[in-house]
Design an enzyme around this catalytic site. Structure first.
Site, mmCIF file in Angstrom:
data_model
loop_
_atom_site.group_PDB
_atom_site.id
_atom_site.type_symbol
_atom_site.label_atom_id
_atom_site.label_comp_id
_atom_site.label_asym_id
_atom_site.label_seq_id
_atom_site.Cartn_x
_atom_site.Cartn_y
_atom_site.Cartn_z
ATOM 1 N N LEU A 78 0.830 -1.206 0.000
ATOM 2 C CA LEU A 78 0.000 0.000 0.000
ATOM 3 C C LEU A 78 0.865 1.256 0.000
ATOM 4 O O LEU A 78 0.592 2.210 -0.736
ATOM 5 C CB LEU A 78 -0.942 -0.003 1.209
ATOM 6 C CG LEU A 78 -1.899 1.192 1.280
ATOM 7 C CD1 LEU A 78 -2.832 1.212 0.072
ATOM 8 C CD2 LEU A 78 -2.695 1.167 2.577
ATOM 9 N N LYS B 99 -1.715 12.461 17.825
ATOM 10 C CA LYS B 99 -1.652 11.041 18.197
ATOM 11 C C LYS B 99 -3.040 10.480 18.530
ATOM 12 O O LYS B 99 -3.872 11.139 19.149
ATOM 13 C CB LYS B 99 -0.720 10.855 19.396
ATOM 14 C CG LYS B 99 0.727 11.254 19.133
ATOM 15 C CD LYS B 99 1.392 10.355 18.113
ATOM 16 C CE LYS B 99 2.798 10.820 17.781
ATOM 17 N NZ LYS B 99 3.740 10.661 18.879
ATOM 18 N N GLU C 140 2.251 11.250 24.457
ATOM 19 C CA GLU C 140 1.422 10.147 23.958
ATOM 20 C C GLU C 140 1.343 8.990 24.938
ATOM 21 O O GLU C 140 0.395 8.221 24.934
ATOM 22 C CB GLU C 140 1.935 9.645 22.610
ATOM 23 C CG GLU C 140 3.073 8.654 22.683
ATOM 24 C CD GLU C 140 3.534 8.205 21.316
ATOM 25 O OE1 GLU C 140 3.828 7.020 21.187
ATOM 26 O OE2 GLU C 140 3.616 9.015 20.404
ATOM 27 N N HIS D 20 12.987 17.544 22.314
ATOM 28 C CA HIS D 20 12.041 17.806 21.227
ATOM 29 C C HIS D 20 10.799 16.955 21.414
ATOM 30 O O HIS D 20 10.879 15.786 21.814
ATOM 31 C CB HIS D 20 12.671 17.481 19.867
ATOM 32 C CG HIS D 20 11.664 17.466 18.753
ATOM 33 N ND1 HIS D 20 11.040 18.609 18.311
ATOM 34 C CD2 HIS D 20 11.140 16.451 18.028
ATOM 35 C CE1 HIS D 20 10.183 18.295 17.356
ATOM 36 N NE2 HIS D 20 10.223 16.995 17.163
ATOM 37 N N HIS E 121 5.440 17.608 7.829
ATOM 38 C CA HIS E 121 4.629 16.464 7.422
ATOM 39 C C HIS E 121 3.768 16.781 6.205
ATOM 40 O O HIS E 121 2.864 16.021 5.872
ATOM 41 C CB HIS E 121 3.769 15.985 8.586
ATOM 42 C CG HIS E 121 4.566 15.266 9.637
ATOM 43 N ND1 HIS E 121 5.192 14.071 9.410
ATOM 44 C CD2 HIS E 121 4.857 15.593 10.910
ATOM 45 C CE1 HIS E 121 5.827 13.687 10.498
ATOM 46 N NE2 HIS E 121 5.644 14.589 11.415
#
Length: 772
Positions: free
Chosen positions: A26, A120, A620, A656, A709
């Site tokens: 994919l 997230k 997260e 970061h 991104h």
């Protein structure tokens, strides 16, 4: 132990399955489509083949009811936005011109139009596209994808169960659209959204769906009475529909808590609950509400988020207890298997005995089927499986891999003083400014530079023996020289070596630490077409030799500007690995922190004045319920300070973080005691800078001004505009200028222009400052 056969035969099912295919077909097809090498028809056919293969694998493993609708070209929350017509105004023209290209524009953006924000998915490393909603949002049903995939499965002879993100979770995940008041609550749109869900459910019923699963993982979090009332109203309305499929409401990742009695009383036909250790309270809570008489219970007893084999006897005991609490009990994984790799049998470099401790998606489906058979027909029918499982569990528990006395003794001897810098921040900051001599608004990047095809080819050729180590390392040296030369020419103040030698920010270190196992084919989706191979934390952790010093020293020898030493922090090393389940996470974090502390000391001794220890996973990994957060943050922040606490005052420690909601952990960020933190801020329009200011964060910060991104290149003025917003919250003497995240996934042309624009923006805004 002996389990009596269930009154109604237990069935095996899963909530979702890895999408990528055995060889990441994919990813290759989607990226080929973006580059114009794959046609839309070819991409659609690849996707259809993958769905067909997934369903066949599940059926062959003994899964009775297969999920549909869980497949996605990019993200299942984005798919839900399309399903309910929640397309942002800025993307409507692109969607109208072509649904597929419009879909990818929402995910990735274009040069002229920004993408949806990404963050997230609960406490996982999967990223979803955040819905943008406002008081003027008009929903409209588009059930084409869901109905089409259901029809495909039915035509192949499977028993399918469509899976949808539930309406309450969808709205709780959403944010106010740009230009909408920040205090707008998307949940107020519930009554407007429910008729759209009713229409989709009606379409699925007409297409042949007997059951539809509605995922409501947001209900495992602490919820207000108003939010619980919304859940009650949603399922009262949907449950009362005249012609609908049977409704299975699913939750996972934690226990339902206050939402359990709400859903247990709702007019739905079944609940799917997590019964793994993370949600162990669901068992007692279900008994306390009187169970689910006359309803279906799907019991998630196989951990869908980790890779260790199931303890059959423990799971059967749980299932046996549940038989008395529901009208029908079926067996499943605790959540979608999207979060684990596809097939452990593909691994050839892991010791065969250790491999028997591991279960990826294919192995987990076999475990689910075995447990369902044992529950339905009696444990005597799976006696051989039980014996083999006991032997494998005992092998792991007694292995020398899992216990290193020297590591445990060192961790036990750690004192509080080891996790504290010698001087307070104000004194350190003065020493660092004097030593580094940086301008106001210093520029830097997060660490990685583009991983070019040439670099990936070089690694493949080294593995295949087509080039030797000397030849490979010469290519790495050349890349570092090029990266440093570009940064100097662009005018960046604090440089990085670009990490050309690293395959992944966690795997690279895991491969050099004792106690970790690295996989060759253990790919897991992080977002879109970005896949990672989380290593397996199998035993006690130690560092046999320096991991990064050589290349950092080489890079620093090429320039007079400071070059950052780059490490991945202990919490992220855990969060982006498959962790041990046989000891507390805090104990494992301390072991990793001590190994990294040795690396930090060696970097400093080699001349590094700036060392960055990345912790993008700190937020997260935050427990979904408030009750568990204080304990987590205590060991997580301790582990970071233990990693960095031994350096001199003039050594500047950076960290970061990216793509998470930081507002509720600002105090923990403060407790890290890092000198500089860089954070994602471009897509969220500097929200994190305002959150730091509201907290009174006293140290230096670099909220990102370049969204890495997306393939779009931000102009110098766009970056300058974001930087000015940052200055509204953070004083110039404490503000850095940097991208949101590392540049590994970007191409060189866009990276070069974007960073040149970033430096130009810093210079422009610097010139506007009175102090300049």
């Amino acid at each position: 132990m002996t389990a009596k056969p269930a009154a109604a035969a237990a069935r095996a099912t899963v909530y979702g399955y890895p999408r990528q295919g055995q060889h990441r077909e994919l990813k290759k097809a989607v990226e080929g489509y973006w580059k114009g090498r794959v046609t839309a028809d070819a991409l659609l056919e690849t996707a259809k083949d993958l769905r067909r293969s997934n369903w066949r694998q599940l059926a062959d493993a003994g899964i009775h009811e297969v999920p549909t609708g869980d497949f996605s070209y990019y993200d299942h929350v984005l798919d839900t936005s399309v399903m309910v017509g929640a397309v942002p105004d800025r993307h409507r023209a692109a969607v109208a011109a072509g649904a597929l290209d419009g879909y990818f524009a929402m995910a990735r953006g274009t040069q002229d139009v920004a993408p949806l924000e990404m963050t997230k998915w609960f406490d996982t490393n999967y990223h979803y596209l955040v819905p943008e909603l406002g008081p003027d949002t008009v929903f409209a049903a588009d059930s084409g994808k869901q109905v089409g995939e259901l029809a495909e499965a039915l035509a192949l002879g499977h028993t399918p169960r469509p899976v949808l993100v539930g309406p309450v979770t969808y709205l709780l995940l959403a944010k106010p659209a740009p230009g909408v008041a920040a205090d707008f609550e998307p949940l107020t749109l519930l009554d407007r959204l429910l008729p759209v869900y009713a229409e989709v459910l009606g379409d699925l019923r007409a297409a042949g769906a007997e059951w539809v699963q509605l995922d409501e993982p947001a209900l495992v979090q602490d919820r207000t009475p108003a939010e619980l009332n919304a859940a009650e109203r949603a399922y009262r309305v949907l449950g009362a529909l005249a012609d609908r499929p049977k409704l299975l409401v699913a939750s996972y990742f934690d226990q339902l808590g206050e939402a359990l009695p709400v859903l247990a009383k709702a007019p739905v036909d079944g609940l799917a609950l997590d019964f793994t250790e993370a949600a162990a309270g669901n068992l007692d809570a279900l008994a306390a509400v009187g169970g689910l008489p006359g309803k279906r219970l799907v019991a998630g007893v196989v951990n869908g988020r980790n890779v260790w084999i199931n303890d059959y006897e423990k799971s059967l005991a749980t299932l046996g207890t549940l038989l008395g609490l529901a009208g029908r009990v079926d067996v499943a994984a605790s959540c979608s298997l999207l979060h684990v790799p596809l097939d452990a049998a593909a691994e050839r470099d892991i010791d065969p005995q250790v491999l028997r401790w591991l279960a990826f998606a294919k192995q987990k489906t076999a475990e689910i089927a075995t447990l369902a058979r044992g529950l339905a027909q009696g444990t005597h029918t799976i006696a051989a499986d039980l014996a083999a499982n006991r032997a494998d569990l005992a092998s792991r528990a007694g292995s020398a891999i899992t216990h290193d006395p020297a590591v445990r003794d060192r961790a036990a001897a750690v004192t509080d003083a080891a996790g504290r810098r010698a001087a307070p921040y104000a004194e350190r900051a003065a020493a660092q400014r004097a030593h580094l001599g940086l301008p106001l608004l210093p520029t830097t990047t997060i660490g990685s530079f583009p991983q070019t095809a040439e670099l990936r080819t070089a690694r493949a050729e080294l593995r295949a023996g087509r080039i030797d180590t000397a030849g490979y390392e010469e290519r790495i040296r050349n890349e570092i020289r090029d990266v440093l030369a570009f940064q100097e020419k662009a005018g960046i103040d604090v440089l990085v070596h670009g990490e050309p030698e690293r395959n992944d920010m966690v795997q690279y270190f895991a491969e050099q630490l004792v106690g970790y196992l690295a996989t060759q084919h253990g790919w897991v989706q992080s977002y879109g077409t970005r896949y990672v191979r989380p290593p397996v934390l199998a035993g006690d952790i130690s560092r046999p030799e320096p991991m990064t010093v050589r290349w950092t020293r080489y890079a620093q020898s090429l320039t007079d500007r400071p070059v950052k030493g780059m490490l991945t922090g202990p919490v992220t090393m855990l969060a982006w690995s498959f962790v041990r389940d046989d000891q507390p996470l805090g104990d494992t974090a301390r072991q990793v922190a001590l190994a990294l502390r040795d690396e930090v000391g060696d970097l400093e001794a080699a001349g590094a004045s700036v060392i960055q220890v990345d912790e993008p996973a700190l937020r997260e990994t935050l427990p979904l319920r408030a009750a568990g957060r204080a304990a987590y943050l205590a060991w997580a922040t301790e582990a970071f300070r233990l990693t960095t606490g031994g350096v001199r005052d003039r050594t500047q420690i950076h960290t970061h973080m990216c793509y998470a909601e930081f507002g509720d952990i600002v105090q923990a960020i403060d407790d890290l005691d890092a000198d500089v933190i860089s954070l994602e801020a471009a897509r969220s329009h500097m929200q994190v800078a305002r959150e730091l200011a509201a907290h009174g964060y006293p140290r230096e910060a670099g909220p990102g001004v370049y969204d890495i991104h997306s393939p779009r290149v931000p102009s110098a003025e766009e970056a300058a505009s974001l930087l000015r917003k940052g200055l509204d919250a953070i004083p110039a003497e404490r503000l850095w200028v940097n991208p949101d995240c590392g540049l590994k996934t970007r191409g060189w042309p866009e990276t070069r222009t974007s960073l040149e624009n970033l430096v130009a923006a810093a210079r422009t805004v610097r010139a506007e400052l009175p102090s300049s």
